[in-house]
Design a protein around this motif. Sequence first.
Motif, PDB file in Angstrom:
ATOM      1  N   ARG A  40       0.859  -1.194   0.000  1.00  0.00           N
ATOM      2  CA  ARG A  40       0.000   0.000   0.000  1.00  0.00           C
ATOM      3  C   ARG A  40       0.897   1.246   0.000  1.00  0.00           C
ATOM      4  O   ARG A  40       2.031   1.195   0.503  1.00  0.00           O
ATOM      5  N   PRO A  41       0.372   2.365  -0.514  1.00  0.00           N
ATOM      6  CA  PRO A  41       1.105   3.628  -0.392  1.00  0.00           C
ATOM      7  C   PRO A  41       1.265   3.974   1.090  1.00  0.00           C
ATOM      8  O   PRO A  41       0.410   3.608   1.916  1.00  0.00           O
ATOM      9  N   SER A  42       2.359   4.634   1.414  1.00  0.00           N
ATOM     10  CA  SER A  42       2.626   4.956   2.822  1.00  0.00           C
ATOM     11  C   SER A  42       3.279   6.314   2.947  1.00  0.00           C
ATOM     12  O   SER A  42       3.991   6.767   2.051  1.00  0.00           O
ATOM     13  N   ARG A  43       3.062   6.901   4.090  1.00  0.00           N
ATOM     14  CA  ARG A  43       3.773   8.126   4.446  1.00  0.00           C
ATOM     15  C   ARG A  43       5.111   7.734   5.068  1.00  0.00           C
ATOM     16  O   ARG A  43       5.324   6.590   5.462  1.00  0.00           O
ATOM     17  N   LEU A  63      14.547   6.376  -0.205  1.00  0.00           N
ATOM     18  CA  LEU A  63      13.381   6.863  -0.949  1.00  0.00           C
ATOM     19  C   LEU A  63      13.800   7.764  -2.104  1.00  0.00           C
ATOM     20  O   LEU A  63      13.263   7.664  -3.206  1.00  0.00           O
ATOM     21  N   ARG A  64      14.765   8.617  -1.880  1.00  0.00           N
ATOM     22  CA  ARG A  64      15.245   9.507  -2.956  1.00  0.00           C
ATOM     23  C   ARG A  64      15.879   8.705  -4.090  1.00  0.00           C
ATOM     24  O   ARG A  64      15.676   8.993  -5.264  1.00  0.00           O
ATOM     25  N   ARG A  65      16.669   7.712  -3.734  1.00  0.00           N
ATOM     26  CA  ARG A  65      17.310   6.864  -4.756  1.00  0.00           C
ATOM     27  C   ARG A  65      16.254   6.116  -5.572  1.00  0.00           C
ATOM     28  O   ARG A  65      16.310   6.067  -6.798  1.00  0.00           O
ATOM     29  N   LEU A  66      15.272   5.545  -4.886  1.00  0.00           N
ATOM     30  CA  LEU A  66      14.214   4.806  -5.572  1.00  0.00           C
ATOM     31  C   LEU A  66      13.365   5.741  -6.434  1.00  0.00           C
ATOM     32  O   LEU A  66      12.954   5.385  -7.538  1.00  0.00           O
ATOM     33  N   GLU A  67      13.138   6.944  -5.947  1.00  0.00           N
ATOM     34  CA  GLU A  67      12.384   7.927  -6.736  1.00  0.00           C
ATOM     35  C   GLU A  67      13.186   8.347  -7.971  1.00  0.00           C
ATOM     36  O   GLU A  67      12.645   8.418  -9.078  1.00  0.00           O
ATOM     37  N   THR A  75       4.176  11.801  -3.666  1.00  0.00           N
ATOM     38  CA  THR A  75       3.007  12.630  -3.947  1.00  0.00           C
ATOM     39  C   THR A  75       2.726  13.534  -2.759  1.00  0.00           C
ATOM     40  O   THR A  75       2.673  13.054  -1.615  1.00  0.00           O
ATOM     41  N   LEU A  76       2.553  14.828  -3.025  1.00  0.00           N
ATOM     42  CA  LEU A  76       2.146  15.762  -1.981  1.00  0.00           C
ATOM     43  C   LEU A  76       0.643  15.648  -1.801  1.00  0.00           C
ATOM     44  O   LEU A  76      -0.116  15.734  -2.770  1.00  0.00           O
ATOM     45  N   LEU A  77       0.215  15.439  -0.569  1.00  0.00           N
ATOM     46  CA  LEU A  77      -1.209  15.339  -0.265  1.00  0.00           C
ATOM     47  C   LEU A  77      -1.703  16.708   0.181  1.00  0.00           C
ATOM     48  O   LEU A  77      -1.024  17.408   0.930  1.00  0.00           O
ATOM     49  N   SER A  78      -2.857  17.076  -0.269  1.00  0.00           N
ATOM     50  CA  SER A  78      -3.415  18.388   0.095  1.00  0.00           C
ATOM     51  C   SER A  78      -4.143  18.278   1.432  1.00  0.00           C
ATOM     52  O   SER A  78      -5.359  18.202   1.501  1.00  0.00           O
ATOM     53  N   SER A  79      -3.352  18.215   2.465  1.00  0.00           N
ATOM     54  CA  SER A  79      -3.898  18.143   3.821  1.00  0.00           C
ATOM     55  C   SER A  79      -3.196  19.192   4.659  1.00  0.00           C
ATOM     56  O   SER A  79      -2.235  19.807   4.224  1.00  0.00           O
ATOM     57  N   ARG A  80      -3.696  19.415   5.832  1.00  0.00           N
ATOM     58  CA  ARG A  80      -3.058  20.359   6.739  1.00  0.00           C
ATOM     59  C   ARG A  80      -2.571  19.599   7.956  1.00  0.00           C
ATOM     60  O   ARG A  80      -3.373  18.945   8.612  1.00  0.00           O
ATOM     61  N   VAL A  84       3.285  13.955   2.693  1.00  0.00           N
ATOM     62  CA  VAL A  84       3.856  13.304   1.523  1.00  0.00           C
ATOM     63  C   VAL A  84       3.552  11.815   1.610  1.00  0.00           C
ATOM     64  O   VAL A  84       3.663  11.212   2.681  1.00  0.00           O
ATOM     65  N   GLU A  85       3.178  11.239   0.484  1.00  0.00           N
ATOM     66  CA  GLU A  85       2.914   9.809   0.417  1.00  0.00           C
ATOM     67  C   GLU A  85       3.798   9.205  -0.662  1.00  0.00           C
ATOM     68  O   GLU A  85       4.028   9.825  -1.691  1.00  0.00           O
ATOM     69  N   TYR A  86       4.286   8.010  -0.389  1.00  0.00           N
ATOM     70  CA  TYR A  86       5.118   7.284  -1.344  1.00  0.00           C
ATOM     71  C   TYR A  86       4.357   6.072  -1.842  1.00  0.00           C
ATOM     72  O   TYR A  86       3.622   5.440  -1.094  1.00  0.00           O
TER      73      TYR A  86
END
Length: 127
Positions: A40-43, A63-67, A75-80, A84-86
Motif C-alpha cells: 500500500r502507499p505509505s507516508r 526513498l530519494r534513490r528509488l524515486e 506525492t504531496l497530499l493536500s492536507s493540513r 507526503v505519500e510514497y
Amino acid sequence: MRDTASDDVGAFTVTAPHRELLDQILDKWSLAVCNELCQRPSRFNELRRAIPAVTQKSLTATLRRLERNGIVERTLLSSRPVAVEYRMTPLGKTLRPPVDVLLAWADTHLPEIDAARARFDAESDLA
C-alpha cells in the motif's frame, strides 16, 4: 573461441550501469521499502514504523534513490499540514517477479549455502 564450461550456466554480463542500478535497488533498505510500498502507499513515518531498524537518514536516502530511478513516486497530499505519500510506480511493480525468483532461489539453496559457509569458516579457522 567460447569457453564451453561457462555455457553450462550462462554468462553474467554486468556492465557499470547495471551494477550501479542493482546496487541501488538491492541495497540494505530498498527491498524492505519496496515490500512495504507494494502492499500500500505509505507516508514516511508509516514506513519508519514498518521498518523499525532503518534510520531517518537511511530511509530518506533510500526513498530519494528509488524515486530517482523511477521505482517509487512521491506525492504531496493536500492536507493540513501538508503530507507526503510514497507509492510504487508501474515500473517499480515490475520488480516483484524477479525479486520473488531470487528469494525462491535463496530458499531452495540456503541449506547448501549454510553448509558451504560452515566449511569455509572451519577451513579459515585452521589457517
